[in-house]
Write a protein that holds these residues in place. Structure first.
Motif, PDB file in Angstrom:
ATOM      1  N   GLU A 291      24.547 -24.043 -64.673  1.00 13.90           N
ATOM      2  CA  GLU A 291      25.020 -24.125 -63.301  1.00 13.90           C
ATOM      3  C   GLU A 291      23.936 -23.629 -62.353  1.00 13.90           C
ATOM      4  OE1 GLU A 291      28.652 -22.086 -62.776  1.00 13.90           O
ATOM      5  OE2 GLU A 291      29.710 -23.190 -64.346  1.00 13.90           O
ATOM      6  N   LYS A 292      23.747 -24.369 -61.291  1.00 12.61           N
ATOM      7  CA  LYS A 292      22.730 -23.962 -60.324  1.00 12.61           C
ATOM      8  C   LYS A 292      23.239 -22.784 -59.497  1.00 12.61           C
ATOM      9  CE  LYS A 292      20.314 -28.370 -59.866  1.00 12.61           C
ATOM     10  NZ  LYS A 292      19.842 -29.426 -58.939  1.00 12.61           N
ATOM     11  N   THR A 293      22.332 -21.863 -59.258  1.00 17.21           N
ATOM     12  CA  THR A 293      22.675 -20.662 -58.486  1.00 17.21           C
ATOM     13  C   THR A 293      22.788 -20.982 -57.004  1.00 17.21           C
ATOM     14  OG1 THR A 293      21.482 -19.286 -60.085  1.00 17.21           O
ATOM     15  CG2 THR A 293      21.938 -18.304 -57.927  1.00 17.21           C
ATOM     16  N   ASP A 294      23.851 -20.477 -56.396  1.00 19.18           N
ATOM     17  CA  ASP A 294      23.990 -20.583 -54.945  1.00 19.18           C
ATOM     18  C   ASP A 294      23.339 -19.338 -54.336  1.00 19.18           C
ATOM     19  OD1 ASP A 294      24.668 -20.771 -52.304  1.00 19.18           O
ATOM     20  OD2 ASP A 294      26.829 -21.023 -52.627  1.00 19.18           O
ATOM     21  N   PHE A 295      22.082 -19.488 -53.923  1.00 13.07           N
ATOM     22  CA  PHE A 295      21.333 -18.332 -53.450  1.00 13.07           C
ATOM     23  C   PHE A 295      21.841 -17.787 -52.117  1.00 13.07           C
ATOM     24  CE2 PHE A 295      18.438 -20.243 -56.507  1.00 13.07           C
ATOM     25  CZ  PHE A 295      18.054 -19.127 -57.240  1.00 13.07           C
ATOM     26  N   LYS A 297      24.738 -16.965 -51.676  1.00  9.36           N
ATOM     27  CA  LYS A 297      25.776 -16.007 -52.039  1.00  9.36           C
ATOM     28  C   LYS A 297      25.284 -15.013 -53.091  1.00  9.36           C
ATOM     29  CE  LYS A 297      29.470 -19.370 -51.165  1.00  9.36           C
ATOM     30  NZ  LYS A 297      30.584 -20.142 -51.760  1.00  9.36           N
ATOM     31  N   THR A 298      23.983 -15.012 -53.349  1.00 13.71           N
ATOM     32  CA  THR A 298      23.415 -14.144 -54.391  1.00 13.71           C
ATOM     33  C   THR A 298      22.762 -12.922 -53.769  1.00 13.71           C
ATOM     34  OG1 THR A 298      22.978 -16.104 -55.759  1.00 13.71           O
ATOM     35  CG2 THR A 298      21.855 -14.063 -56.376  1.00 13.71           C
ATOM     36  N   ASP A 299      23.320 -11.762 -54.058  1.00 16.71           N
ATOM     37  CA  ASP A 299      22.816 -10.502 -53.499  1.00 16.71           C
ATOM     38  C   ASP A 299      21.418 -10.195 -54.036  1.00 16.71           C
ATOM     39  OD1 ASP A 299      22.467  -7.942 -52.515  1.00 16.71           O
ATOM     40  OD2 ASP A 299      23.843  -6.997 -53.948  1.00 16.71           O
ATOM     41  N   LEU A 300      20.503  -9.882 -53.150  1.00 15.69           N
ATOM     42  CA  LEU A 300      19.121  -9.584 -53.550  1.00 15.69           C
ATOM     43  C   LEU A 300      19.015  -8.301 -54.363  1.00 15.69           C
ATOM     44  CD1 LEU A 300      17.378 -10.532 -50.196  1.00 15.69           C
ATOM     45  CD2 LEU A 300      17.106 -11.722 -52.383  1.00 15.69           C
ATOM     46  N   ASN A 301      20.046  -7.465 -54.316  1.00 17.24           N
ATOM     47  CA  ASN A 301      20.035  -6.249 -55.131  1.00 17.24           C
ATOM     48  C   ASN A 301      20.642  -6.455 -56.513  1.00 17.24           C
ATOM     49  OD1 ASN A 301      18.616  -4.162 -53.914  1.00 17.24           O
ATOM     50  ND2 ASN A 301      20.291  -3.692 -52.507  1.00 17.24           N
ATOM     51  N   THR A 302      21.173  -7.645 -56.773  1.00 22.02           N
ATOM     52  CA  THR A 302      21.704  -7.938 -58.113  1.00 22.02           C
ATOM     53  C   THR A 302      21.104  -9.219 -58.691  1.00 22.02           C
ATOM     54  OG1 THR A 302      23.612  -9.154 -57.182  1.00 22.02           O
ATOM     55  CG2 THR A 302      23.905  -6.785 -57.647  1.00 22.02           C
ATOM     56  N   ILE A 303      20.254  -9.906 -57.939  1.00 20.05           N
ATOM     57  CA  ILE A 303      19.658 -11.144 -58.416  1.00 20.05           C
ATOM     58  C   ILE A 303      18.888 -10.867 -59.709  1.00 20.05           C
ATOM     59  CG2 ILE A 303      17.483 -10.915 -57.118  1.00 20.05           C
ATOM     60  CD1 ILE A 303      17.719 -13.958 -56.538  1.00 20.05           C
ATOM     61  N   THR A 304      18.995 -11.775 -60.683  1.00 18.84           N
ATOM     62  CA  THR A 304      18.395 -11.540 -61.998  1.00 18.84           C
ATOM     63  C   THR A 304      17.006 -12.166 -62.103  1.00 18.84           C
ATOM     64  OG1 THR A 304      19.309 -13.575 -62.961  1.00 18.84           O
ATOM     65  CG2 THR A 304      20.692 -11.581 -63.036  1.00 18.84           C
ATOM     66  N   PHE A 305      16.309 -11.769 -63.150  1.00 19.36           N
ATOM     67  CA  PHE A 305      14.977 -12.313 -63.444  1.00 19.36           C
ATOM     68  C   PHE A 305      15.054 -13.839 -63.588  1.00 19.36           C
ATOM     69  CE2 PHE A 305      11.760 -13.643 -66.538  1.00 19.36           C
ATOM     70  CZ  PHE A 305      10.606 -13.082 -66.007  1.00 19.36           C
ATOM     71  N   LYS A 306      16.064 -14.321 -64.338  1.00 22.73           N
ATOM     72  CA  LYS A 306      16.213 -15.765 -64.553  1.00 22.73           C
ATOM     73  C   LYS A 306      16.480 -16.502 -63.240  1.00 22.73           C
ATOM     74  CE  LYS A 306      17.749 -15.849 -69.381  1.00 22.73           C
ATOM     75  NZ  LYS A 306      18.843 -16.236 -70.313  1.00 22.73           N
ATOM     76  N   GLN A 307      17.265 -15.915 -62.367  1.00 21.61           N
ATOM     77  CA  GLN A 307      17.566 -16.551 -61.087  1.00 21.61           C
ATOM     78  C   GLN A 307      16.319 -16.628 -60.199  1.00 21.61           C
ATOM     79  OE1 GLN A 307      20.858 -13.959 -60.019  1.00 21.61           O
ATOM     80  NE2 GLN A 307      22.351 -15.605 -60.363  1.00 21.61           N
ATOM     81  N   ILE A 354      17.478 -16.791 -47.020  1.00 18.14           N
ATOM     82  CA  ILE A 354      18.702 -17.454 -47.503  1.00 18.14           C
ATOM     83  C   ILE A 354      19.694 -16.447 -48.081  1.00 18.14           C
ATOM     84  CG2 ILE A 354      19.611 -19.092 -49.217  1.00 18.14           C
ATOM     85  CD1 ILE A 354      16.890 -20.536 -49.056  1.00 18.14           C
ATOM     86  N   ALA A 355      19.178 -15.546 -48.956  1.00 14.64           N
ATOM     87  CA  ALA A 355      20.052 -14.657 -49.727  1.00 14.64           C
ATOM     88  C   ALA A 355      20.429 -13.412 -48.946  1.00 14.64           C
ATOM     89  CB  ALA A 355      19.358 -14.273 -51.035  1.00 14.64           C
TER      90      ALA A 355
END
Length: 420
Positions: A291-295, A297-307, A354-355
């Motif tokens: 599934e593609k990440t919706d950046f 809605k992705t918190d920069l303090n929890t964003i993962t290495f893979k994302q 964006i994020a």
């Protein structure tokens, strides 16, 4: 005549004494002190600092850190004298072109160990992993667990190697099969390969003399995805409970959650070559649609290495962002992310536009209440930690402590991001 000889000797002695005094004065002349090293003042530099490896910096990058042309040349020459690489912060600190104040400013961002790793008398670096020691050519079929331990493998690794040999029928058969033992890393195999007394290739009739480790009778094969099978699913294919648990553990730990190919499945040492050939026609690996990440809605303090990789950052950049965030305990503003060292500025600027950034879970303390360990490990506080701990004993008031610290405004500003 005697008087003349006496005066000649006296004159010679006076001459010698004069020469000695002049020589002593000349040789004892103090050397002129080395000119004081001064640094370029750059008030905005510290605010934009982020983690960096001094071994990768070129001339222009040292200049950007606030050093002069002459200082930069000295630092690079010093690195060459050391063999082309700084091995620790301690070693870098010894470079006379870097003052104590300048080093203190940079220290928290330097990606080097505090001190150099010790070496043993043979020159091997002392690490957690043992060095593999090979005394000469050997037949691994004749090795016991103790022999593998003496070579440098751990007790669990030695046990796994013996089990793998047993599952092959009591012999490693060939270098090809030996290489498939997942416990033996590619690096260790490359060291061992020249000394192995085994044929290079696996015989074509290998299946004829391997032991049958599973009972064929009573097993009804159906198409299956090995990534979907649980303990009972593997047991239904004829594996014991212990074997099934090992397969699942291998899938989770060694393959990070899934078999990517038939080759991955074949390398699992509890699955014999014969058993693999039985199952092979029924194995149906389904490609996972990520599934593609919706950046947005992705918190920069929890964003993962893979994302971060998914967004387009390379591994080095993604690692720098995650590493800096972990050291801080979380970002308090987006500018901190943008100032991370070794990143694509344009790409990160696009990401932070964006994020969102949620700072509610970032640890924040008062100077009076901050845990000592937190103060000593946080990049912004570690070099003032001892002073803070000392001052707050007799001045348990944040305002007084700030005054006593007498910090530069830019240092105080970034520290206050993490103060209640």
């Amino acid at each position: 005549m005697m008087r003349k000889s006496y005066y000649q000797k006296l004159a010679l002695m006076v001459t010698l004494l004069t020469v000695l005094l002049v020589y002593q004065k000349y040789t004892s002349h103090e050397k002129e002190p080395f000119p004081e090293v001064t640094f370029i003042s750059n008030a905005s530099l510290s605010a934009n600092l982020s983690d960096f490896d001094p071994n990768t910096l070129d001339k222009e990058q040292w200049l950007k850190l606030g050093f002069s042309e002459k200082q930069t040349a000295t630092i690079l020459k010093y690195k060459d004298i050391l063999g082309g690489k700084f091995s620790s912060k301690e070693q870098l600190k010894k470079c006379y072109a870097i003052s104590e104040d300048k080093f203190s400013e940079l220290a928290a961002f330097i990606l080097l160990p505090e001190t150099a790793e010790k070496k043993d008398p043979k020159g091997f670096t002392t690490r957690g992993k043992k060095e593999i020691l090979i005394s000469g050519k050997f037949n691994p079929d004749q090795f016991s667990s103790q022999d593998w331990l003496k070579m440098g493998f751990s007790e669990k690794q030695a046990e796994a190697i013996i089990k793998y040999k047993n599952y092959l029928g009591g012999s490693f058969i060939s270098k090809e099969k030996f290489k498939e033992c997942f416990i033996i890393s590619p690096e260790n195999y490359s060291k061992l390969e020249p000394y192995l007394l085994l044929p290079a290739k696996t015989p074509e009739n290998f299946r004829n003399f391997t032991k049958n480790n599973t009972v064929k009778s009573g097993i009804q094969y159906h198409p299956f995805d090995p990534n979907q099978l649980d303990l009972e699913g593997w047991k239904a294919l004829g594996f014991s409970e212990k074997q099934a648990a090992t397969i699942i553990n291998y899938r989770v730990r060694n393959l990070r959650g899934s078999f990517k190919s038939l080759d991955d499945l074949q390398k699992c040492f509890v699955i014999s070559a014969e058993k693999f050939q039985e199952m092979k026609p029924y194995v149906k690996l389904q490609e996972k649609q990520q599934e593609k990440t919706d950046f947005s809605k992705t918190d920069l303090n929890t964003i993962t290495f893979k994302q971060l990789i998914e967004f387009g950052l390379d591994e080095r950049s993604a690692g720098s962002v995650i590493g800096f965030r972990n050291k801080l305990g979380g970002f308090m503003n987006k500018q901190q992310i943008l100032s991370t060292y070794n990143i694509d500025q344009d790409l990160v600027q696009k990401l932070i536009s964006i994020a969102p950034l949620n700072t509610s879970n970032v640890p924040r303390y008062s100077l009076v209440e901050a845990p000592e360990e937190w103060l000593k490990n946080h990049p912004y506080f570690k070099y003032s930690a001892d002073k803070i701990i000392f001052y707050r004993i007799s001045n348990p008031d944040d305002k007084k402590i700030w005054k006593l610290l007498k910090l530069k405004p830019e240092y105080e500003g970034r520290m206050k991001l993490y103060i209640k």
